[in-house]
Design an enzyme around this catalytic site. Sequence first.
Site, PDB file in Angstrom:
ATOM      1  N   ASP A  30       4.001  29.786 -22.545  1.00 54.58           N
ATOM      2  CA  ASP A  30       5.000  30.857 -22.562  1.00 54.58           C
ATOM      3  C   ASP A  30       4.832  31.674 -23.842  1.00 54.58           C
ATOM      4  O   ASP A  30       4.610  31.140 -24.923  1.00 54.58           O
ATOM      5  CB  ASP A  30       6.414  30.267 -22.479  1.00 54.58           C
ATOM      6  N   HIS A  46       2.042  34.547  -4.304  1.00 56.72           N
ATOM      7  CA  HIS A  46       3.315  35.115  -4.732  1.00 56.72           C
ATOM      8  C   HIS A  46       4.457  34.660  -3.847  1.00 56.72           C
ATOM      9  O   HIS A  46       4.389  34.754  -2.626  1.00 56.72           O
ATOM     10  CB  HIS A  46       3.263  36.653  -4.732  1.00 56.72           C
ATOM     11  N   ASN A  86      14.294  28.808 -13.062  1.00 56.35           N
ATOM     12  CA  ASN A  86      15.430  29.715 -12.948  1.00 56.35           C
ATOM     13  C   ASN A  86      15.301  30.490 -11.646  1.00 56.35           C
ATOM     14  O   ASN A  86      14.230  31.009 -11.324  1.00 56.35           O
ATOM     15  CB  ASN A  86      15.462  30.669 -14.137  1.00 56.35           C
ATOM     16  N   GLY A  92      19.272  33.633 -14.963  1.00 53.73           N
ATOM     17  CA  GLY A  92      18.477  34.327 -15.982  1.00 53.73           C
ATOM     18  C   GLY A  92      17.019  34.490 -15.620  1.00 53.73           C
ATOM     19  O   GLY A  92      16.167  34.648 -16.509  1.00 53.73           O
ATOM     20  N   THR A  94      13.859  36.252 -15.062  1.00 54.47           N
ATOM     21  CA  THR A  94      13.401  37.592 -15.460  1.00 54.47           C
ATOM     22  C   THR A  94      12.105  37.987 -14.764  1.00 54.47           C
ATOM     23  O   THR A  94      11.818  39.171 -14.623  1.00 54.47           O
ATOM     24  CB  THR A  94      13.201  37.688 -16.978  1.00 54.47           C
ATOM     25  N   HIS A  99       8.206  30.167 -10.844  1.00 53.64           N
ATOM     26  CA  HIS A  99       7.564  29.460 -11.962  1.00 53.64           C
ATOM     27  C   HIS A  99       8.450  28.319 -12.416  1.00 53.64           C
ATOM     28  O   HIS A  99       9.672  28.366 -12.266  1.00 53.64           O
ATOM     29  CB  HIS A  99       7.248  30.410 -13.125  1.00 53.64           C
ATOM     30  N   HIS A 101       9.212  25.987 -15.828  1.00 50.09           N
ATOM     31  CA  HIS A 101       9.035  25.841 -17.277  1.00 50.09           C
ATOM     32  C   HIS A 101       8.897  24.354 -17.594  1.00 50.09           C
ATOM     33  O   HIS A 101       9.807  23.575 -17.273  1.00 50.09           O
ATOM     34  CB  HIS A 101      10.264  26.343 -18.035  1.00 50.09           C
TER      35      HIS A 101
HETATM   36  P1  5GP Z   1      12.359  33.299 -16.524  1.00 49.91           P
HETATM   37  O1  5GP Z   1      13.324  33.911 -17.520  1.00 49.91           O
HETATM   38  O2  5GP Z   1      12.048  34.261 -15.406  1.00 49.91           O
HETATM   39  O3  5GP Z   1      12.777  31.942 -16.033  1.00 49.91           O
HETATM   40  O4  5GP Z   1      11.027  33.035 -17.326  1.00 49.91           O
HETATM   41  C1  5GP Z   1      10.068  34.011 -17.576  1.00 49.91           C
HETATM   42  C2  5GP Z   1       9.279  33.533 -18.766  1.00 49.91           C
HETATM   43  O5  5GP Z   1       8.099  34.306 -18.843  1.00 49.91           O
HETATM   44  C3  5GP Z   1      10.006  33.710 -20.107  1.00 49.91           C
HETATM   45  O6  5GP Z   1      10.146  32.442 -20.735  1.00 49.91           O
HETATM   46  C4  5GP Z   1       9.094  34.644 -20.896  1.00 49.91           C
HETATM   47  O7  5GP Z   1       9.001  34.307 -22.266  1.00 49.91           O
HETATM   48  C5  5GP Z   1       7.753  34.483 -20.185  1.00 49.91           C
HETATM   49  N1  5GP Z   1       6.904  35.662 -20.242  1.00 49.91           N
HETATM   50  C6  5GP Z   1       7.265  36.951 -19.990  1.00 49.91           C
HETATM   51  N2  5GP Z   1       6.203  37.766 -20.094  1.00 49.91           N
HETATM   52  C7  5GP Z   1       5.145  36.966 -20.431  1.00 49.91           C
HETATM   53  C8  5GP Z   1       3.754  37.248 -20.679  1.00 49.91           C
HETATM   54  O8  5GP Z   1       3.263  38.381 -20.611  1.00 49.91           O
HETATM   55  N3  5GP Z   1       2.962  36.189 -20.983  1.00 49.91           N
HETATM   56  C9  5GP Z   1       3.458  34.913 -21.069  1.00 49.91           C
HETATM   57  N4  5GP Z   1       2.587  33.942 -21.392  1.00 49.91           N
HETATM   58  N5  5GP Z   1       4.747  34.623 -20.828  1.00 49.91           N
HETATM   59  C10 5GP Z   1       5.577  35.643 -20.521  1.00 49.91           C
HETATM   60 ZN    ZN Z   2       3.478  37.438  -8.199  1.00 47.90          ZN
END
Ligand code: 5GP
Ligand code: ZN
Length: 113
Positions: A30, A46, A86, A92, A94, A99, A101
């Site tokens: 991340d 996807h 998430n 949250g 984004t 995915h 974590h």
């Molecule tokens: P979400 O908030 O959707 O559960 O997690 C998205 C995650 O993607 C966040 O933890 C954010 O830091 C990570 N992220 C967003 N853009 C990028 C990127 O360009 N590269 C990497 N390696 N992680 C990203």
């Molecule tokens: Zn995708």
Amino acid sequence: MSDCLFCRIIAGEIPSAKVYEDQWVYAFRDIQPQAPVHILVVPRVHMDSLENVDNENAVYAEKCLQAAAVIARQEGLSGGWRLVSNCGPDAGQTVRHLHFHILGGRKLSDTMA
Ligand code: 5GP
Ligand code: ZN
């Protein structure tokens, strides 16, 4: 070209720090780590979130879970680790590509929410 960030990372159009890949799964660090080990495990196809897992693509979600355990071992997380996905705005989410974590490398918080 896809407008999905993680599809573009999987395709190699956007650089990432890869930690694992196989035919179903791609995993990378991340960019804004929230723990000493913070890795994103994503299916190679996807789907927006866990809400979109169906009989066709379920194997990809299942392989993400298997890969998470392999990666946690590879990263030396013998003391334990957490897997978070998430799903939707209240959680949250984004990036609208499923995915998981992997969080670890220190004692994690006692609360999850
Ligand atoms: P979400 O908030 O959707 O559960 O997690 C998205 C995650 O993607 C966040 O933890 C954010 O830091 C990570 N992220 C967003 N853009 C990028 C990127 O360009 N590269 C990497 N390696 N992680 C990203
Ligand atoms: Zn995708």
